[in-house]
Design a protein around this motif. Structure first.
Motif, PDB file in Angstrom:
ATOM      1  N   SER A 138      14.207 -39.689 -26.123  1.00 45.97           N
ATOM      2  CA  SER A 138      15.224 -40.737 -26.029  1.00 45.97           C
ATOM      3  C   SER A 138      14.982 -41.841 -27.033  1.00 45.97           C
ATOM      4  O   SER A 138      15.872 -42.236 -27.784  1.00 45.97           O
ATOM      5  CB  SER A 138      15.191 -41.394 -24.648  1.00 45.97           C
ATOM      6  OG  SER A 138      15.748 -40.546 -23.708  1.00 45.97           O
ATOM      7  N   PHE A 139      13.754 -42.334 -27.018  1.00 43.59           N
ATOM      8  CA  PHE A 139      13.455 -43.441 -27.918  1.00 43.59           C
ATOM      9  C   PHE A 139      13.507 -43.011 -29.367  1.00 43.59           C
ATOM     10  O   PHE A 139      14.009 -43.730 -30.226  1.00 43.59           O
ATOM     11  CB  PHE A 139      12.101 -44.059 -27.579  1.00 43.59           C
ATOM     12  CG  PHE A 139      12.215 -45.066 -26.482  1.00 43.59           C
ATOM     13  CD1 PHE A 139      12.623 -46.366 -26.787  1.00 43.59           C
ATOM     14  CD2 PHE A 139      11.973 -44.731 -25.171  1.00 43.59           C
ATOM     15  CE1 PHE A 139      12.763 -47.299 -25.786  1.00 43.59           C
ATOM     16  CE2 PHE A 139      12.114 -45.661 -24.166  1.00 43.59           C
ATOM     17  CZ  PHE A 139      12.517 -46.954 -24.466  1.00 43.59           C
TER      18      PHE A 139
ATOM     19  N   GLY B  11      16.087 -50.947 -24.798  1.00 44.56           N
ATOM     20  CA  GLY B  11      14.976 -50.182 -24.250  1.00 44.56           C
ATOM     21  C   GLY B  11      15.114 -49.808 -22.778  1.00 44.56           C
ATOM     22  O   GLY B  11      15.097 -48.616 -22.430  1.00 44.56           O
TER      23      GLY B  11
ATOM     24  N   SER C 122      20.612 -41.506 -27.255  1.00 45.01           N
ATOM     25  CA  SER C 122      19.445 -41.085 -26.474  1.00 45.01           C
ATOM     26  C   SER C 122      19.850 -40.146 -25.335  1.00 45.01           C
ATOM     27  O   SER C 122      19.131 -39.198 -25.033  1.00 45.01           O
ATOM     28  CB  SER C 122      18.680 -42.297 -25.946  1.00 45.01           C
ATOM     29  OG  SER C 122      19.414 -42.948 -24.943  1.00 45.01           O
TER      30      SER C 122
ATOM     31  N   ILE D  45      15.924 -54.073 -29.747  1.00 45.10           N
ATOM     32  CA  ILE D  45      15.150 -53.011 -29.095  1.00 45.10           C
ATOM     33  C   ILE D  45      14.871 -53.359 -27.634  1.00 45.10           C
ATOM     34  O   ILE D  45      15.024 -52.525 -26.743  1.00 45.10           O
ATOM     35  CB  ILE D  45      13.819 -52.769 -29.842  1.00 45.10           C
ATOM     36  CG1 ILE D  45      14.114 -52.326 -31.278  1.00 45.10           C
ATOM     37  CG2 ILE D  45      12.978 -51.713 -29.135  1.00 45.10           C
ATOM     38  CD1 ILE D  45      12.899 -52.285 -32.163  1.00 45.10           C
TER      39      ILE D  45
ATOM     40  N   ILE E  95      17.823 -47.312 -22.100  1.00 48.98           N
ATOM     41  CA  ILE E  95      17.465 -45.978 -22.576  1.00 48.98           C
ATOM     42  C   ILE E  95      16.575 -45.284 -21.546  1.00 48.98           C
ATOM     43  O   ILE E  95      16.801 -44.126 -21.171  1.00 48.98           O
ATOM     44  CB  ILE E  95      16.738 -46.068 -23.945  1.00 48.98           C
ATOM     45  CG1 ILE E  95      17.710 -46.589 -25.015  1.00 48.98           C
ATOM     46  CG2 ILE E  95      16.145 -44.721 -24.345  1.00 48.98           C
ATOM     47  CD1 ILE E  95      17.073 -46.858 -26.354  1.00 48.98           C
ATOM     48  N   ILE E  96      15.569 -46.001 -21.059  1.00 47.97           N
ATOM     49  CA  ILE E  96      14.664 -45.410 -20.059  1.00 47.97           C
ATOM     50  C   ILE E  96      15.433 -45.037 -18.794  1.00 47.97           C
ATOM     51  O   ILE E  96      15.290 -43.941 -18.250  1.00 47.97           O
ATOM     52  CB  ILE E  96      13.526 -46.400 -19.701  1.00 47.97           C
ATOM     53  CG1 ILE E  96      12.680 -46.651 -20.943  1.00 47.97           C
ATOM     54  CG2 ILE E  96      12.675 -45.851 -18.556  1.00 47.97           C
ATOM     55  CD1 ILE E  96      11.523 -47.596 -20.716  1.00 47.97           C
TER      56      ILE E  96
ATOM     57  N   LEU F  55      15.441 -45.061 -32.052  1.00 46.59           N
ATOM     58  CA  LEU F  55      14.603 -45.887 -32.917  1.00 46.59           C
ATOM     59  C   LEU F  55      14.583 -45.443 -34.377  1.00 46.59           C
ATOM     60  O   LEU F  55      14.322 -46.246 -35.252  1.00 46.59           O
ATOM     61  CB  LEU F  55      13.170 -45.960 -32.372  1.00 46.59           C
ATOM     62  CG  LEU F  55      13.031 -46.721 -31.048  1.00 46.59           C
ATOM     63  CD1 LEU F  55      11.573 -46.966 -30.717  1.00 46.59           C
ATOM     64  CD2 LEU F  55      13.769 -48.049 -31.079  1.00 46.59           C
TER      65      LEU F  55
END
Ligand SMILES: Nc1nc2c(ncn2[C@@H]2O[C@H](COP(=O)(O)OP(=O)(O)OP(=O)(O)O)[C@@H](O)[C@H]2O)c(=O)[nH]1
Ligand SMILES: [Mg+2]
Lengths: 614, 72
Positions: free
Chosen positions: A277-278, A450, A517, A446, A453-454, A282
């Motif tokens: 995902s990251f 972040g 992601s 980010i 995304i998680i 990223l």
């Protein structure tokens, strides 16, 4: 007890620069009249003392406000309980001392208690102008301090001289006629003449005018398009090596995890859920950093007011104006501050139309999405992708132009429009500050994305693992996510994509970049064993519908790009729109209209492609 | 009157108009008063704004705004 001081002054006079030195903050200073559009309060930097706080305000040409940002300053001076008695610091650009003195007379008439800070001390020196500030102070009866915004020289004297008492005299609202202005100008001229000793002056505008004779000539539009294209295309060109590095880093981590813990549920989740995902998002962070750097560079150079003037006439034809340009351009970073920047537009109608099209600009959250889809369309051709990338930015401007043309037919021109743009000196961008600000914006990008995304990585992963069948992961079609997908598929099928892309499109309403992601997770968990190790682009290349036709075709990918260009998926934008426009109806209508157009457009593009090319 | 570039003019009068009164007020705010000497630097391409400078300002004015300045 804490004392509050309010910084006021004409646009671009150096208020925010002074405020940053005083409070140790990092607010954006832009070489553009009208960069600050909201007041902010900060405590004094402990280096310089304690128990003092300062308020930065939007620049105002006079105490009689004419645009929404000037009204903010008016409220700070007259209405806000916290600030409407505070001692003011009138910030005057030393190079334009005579003209900006008008505010001195207005403040006096309004019975506002104030001191004066003359900024741009460095430029006065360069210009070879010597001003006897002590004499000026005596003549006008107000304390005067000199300040150099580049080095902060003069700050200690200013702080030491600030009064610790507030005046209880009630403030008066003023209204000026032409005669008042004329008298003020004559008085200012006389005062300044008395105290100024000009050696053989250096024309500090010399370089600026020379550069303008190129940038604002007939070739001006060529330079304009050149500069914009370079800005957008270079995002991809410059960042490509950094992206490769990041990608290599993530795939190394992911292999390490899987070889260290083979066949472990948790390890697979970490590597194919979280890390993937990251990695997907990223790898596009360098692009975002370069975008912020490029915009920061342009902002501090002094080119933006010129660009606004250049395209004022074409923009007027679409129901906008030159003052719409800078808000629209900042929409390329993020729609939220861009919507606030429209406060610098005096005309209600221009402001309305500009606010409508800002969410259609290619903001930084869309950047990873375009990055992924363009890499799919043009694999291994960074140069071409750069150009197409720039093309997408221009295309979003074009769609914005179409939308404003349509809107301008419905909204009557208002009588409150003016352009009148001061052209500041060109300044050498202060690279260190630009880098610092770009890095801090990238970091907040980010940290904002972040957690989302998680969240989606966990949700999708669990959705694929449950409900357990004989304490084993279920067949995909039986899993929660698979069941949900079958329900949703009919909605997304006309766009030419399957339910997995649909999940991505829905998650993008939490944050657009999450599309990338979630795609990485859903396509990894649903791919066959042998494909799971491959990267997202390869999996996309092989992804098929149940009947064996490929999902990602030129048609469906172009449709997706169109969808992301138009769709309004950012709820913060909607909230900001409600606050700034004062109309929830407007904001919700916009949300519905843009998403509908986006969906229908994507369907049409995909179907047309099938019809003509398959 | 046809305007020559790079030449000094004097503002004879600042015209008012009911059409858009704020323009005149804003010109006052920016320091334009009768009797001020200004230089018309150039006009931007394709009917764009005029660039006017004086000892105290360097500014781009839309045609409609520029026309409020009666120059001699
Ligand atoms: N050379 C020089 N430049 C300065 C000085 N102070 C400010 N600047 C520059 O002038 C420009 C405007 O500064 P800001 O601090 O953003 O001005 P502001 O008064 O907050 O402007 P608005 O928010 O638009 O009203 C920026 O490009 C600054 O870098 C100074 O003392 N010397
Ligand atoms: Mg400011």
């Amino acid at each position: 007890m804490s004392h509050t001081y309010v910084l006021v002054g004409q646009p671009n006079s150096g208020k925010t620069t002074l405020y940053n030195w005083l409070t140790g903050s990092n607010y954006k200073t832009v070489n553009y009249p009208g960069s600050t559009i909201e007041y902010s309060m900060g405590s004094i930097d402990l280096k310089h003392g304690t128990n003092k706080s300062f308020v930065d305000t939007p620049g105002t040409y006079s105490l009689i406000p004419k645009s929404p940002d000037e009204i903010v300053t008016g409220k700070v001076l007259y209405d806000n309980e916290q600030t409407n008695k505070a001692h003011c610091i009138l910030v005057i650009d030393g190079v334009h001392l005579e003209r900006q003195m008008t505010l001195v007379f207005q403040m006096k008439q309004a019975s506002i208690d104030f001191s004066i800070v003359v900024t741009m001390a460095d430029l006065l020196k360069e210009q070879n102008t010597q001003i006897d500030f002590a004499a000026l102070s005596k003549n006008i009866g107000v304390a005067v301090y000199v300040f150099n915004g580049q080095t902060s020289e003069g700050i200690d004297k200013l702080i030491a001289g600030l009064p610790l008492t507030v005046s209880e005299k009630p403030r008066k609202k003023i209204s000026w006629t032409y005669l008042d202005f004329q008298r003020a100008r004559i008085d200012a001229m006389e005062e300044v003449e008395k105290v100024t000793r000009k050696g053989n002056t250096n024309d500090i505008y010399g370089f600026t005018k020379k550069l303008d004779s190129w940038l604002l000539s007939k070739l001006g539009f060529v330079f304009f398009f050149g500069i914009m294209t370079l800005l957008f295309a270079s995002l991809f060109w410059f960042s490509a090596p950094f992206s490769d590095l990041i990608e290599a880093g993530f795939s190394y981590v992911s292999t390490q995890i899987e070889t260290a813990f083979p066949d472990s549920f948790l390890a697979t989740f970490l590597s194919q859920g979280i890390v993937a995902s990251f990695a997907a998002v990223l790898v596009f962070v360098p692009q975002i950093l370069f975008l912020f750097l490029g915009l920061g560079f342009l902002e501090s150079s002094g080119y933006l007011p010129r660009a606004a003037a250049l395209i004022d006439h074409p923009l007027q034809k679409m129901g906008l104006g030159g003052r719409s340009f800078v808000p629209i351009l900042s929409g390329f970073a993020c729609a939220v501050p861009a919507l606030m920047a429209t406060r610098n537009i005096s005309s209600k109608r221009d402001r309305f139309i500009t606010s409508f099209i800002i969410p259609m600009m290619s903001c930084s959250a869309r950047l990873p999405v375009y990055g992924l889809l363009l890499l799919f369309l043009f694999p291994d051709n960074a140069f071409l992708i750069g150009l197409v990338f720039a093309g997408l930015y221009f295309l979003s401007l074009f769609f914005g132009a179409v939308a404003s043309l349509i809107l301008s037919k419905f909204v009557k021109p208002s009588k409150d429009q003016f352009f009148m743009m001061e052209l500041p000196l060109y300044r050498r961008p202060r690279i260190r500050i630009i880098i610092k600000q770009a890095l801090s914006k990238t970091r907040s990008y980010i940290t904002r994305a972040g957690p989302i995304i998680i969240f989606f990585a966990v949700l999708l992963w669990l959705g694929a693992q449950f409900p357990r069948v004989n304490s084993q992961a279920p067949e995909l079609a039986e899993s929660y996510i698979g069941q949900l997908g079958q329900v949703m598929e009919p909605v997304f099928k006309p766009m030419g994509v399957d339910w997995r892309v649909g999940v991505g499109l829905i998650s993008a309403f939490a944050a657009r970049e999450v599309f990338v992601s979630t795609m990485a997770v859903t396509f990894k968990v649903t791919a066959d064993e042998e494909h799971q190790e491959k990267d997202l682009l390869q999996i996309m290349n092989q992804a098929k519908f149940a009947d064996g036709t490929p999902i990602f075709t030129v048609g469906s990918v172009l449709g997706l790009i169109f969808f992301f260009m138009i769709a309004l998926q950012c709820m913060t934008t909607v909230a900001t729109q409600i606050r700034e426009s004062g109309s929830a109806k407007f904001a919700w209508t916009q949300l519905i209209v843009l998403n509908l157009v986006a969906y229908v457009g994507a369907v049409v593009i995909n179907q047309a492609y099938r019809l003509f090319f398959l | 009157m046809s305007i020559e570039f790079n030449r000094s003019y004097k503002i004879q009068k600042i015209l008012k108009s009911d059409q858009n009164a704020e323009i005149t007020d804003r010109l006052y705010d920016l320091g334009f008063v009768e009797g001020l000497e200004v230089i018309v630097e150039k006009r931007m391409p394709f009917g764009g704004p005029w660039i006017v400078s004086s000892t105290m300002i360097y500014v781009a004015l839309r045609d409609e705004e520029f026309q409020r300045l009666e120059l001699v």
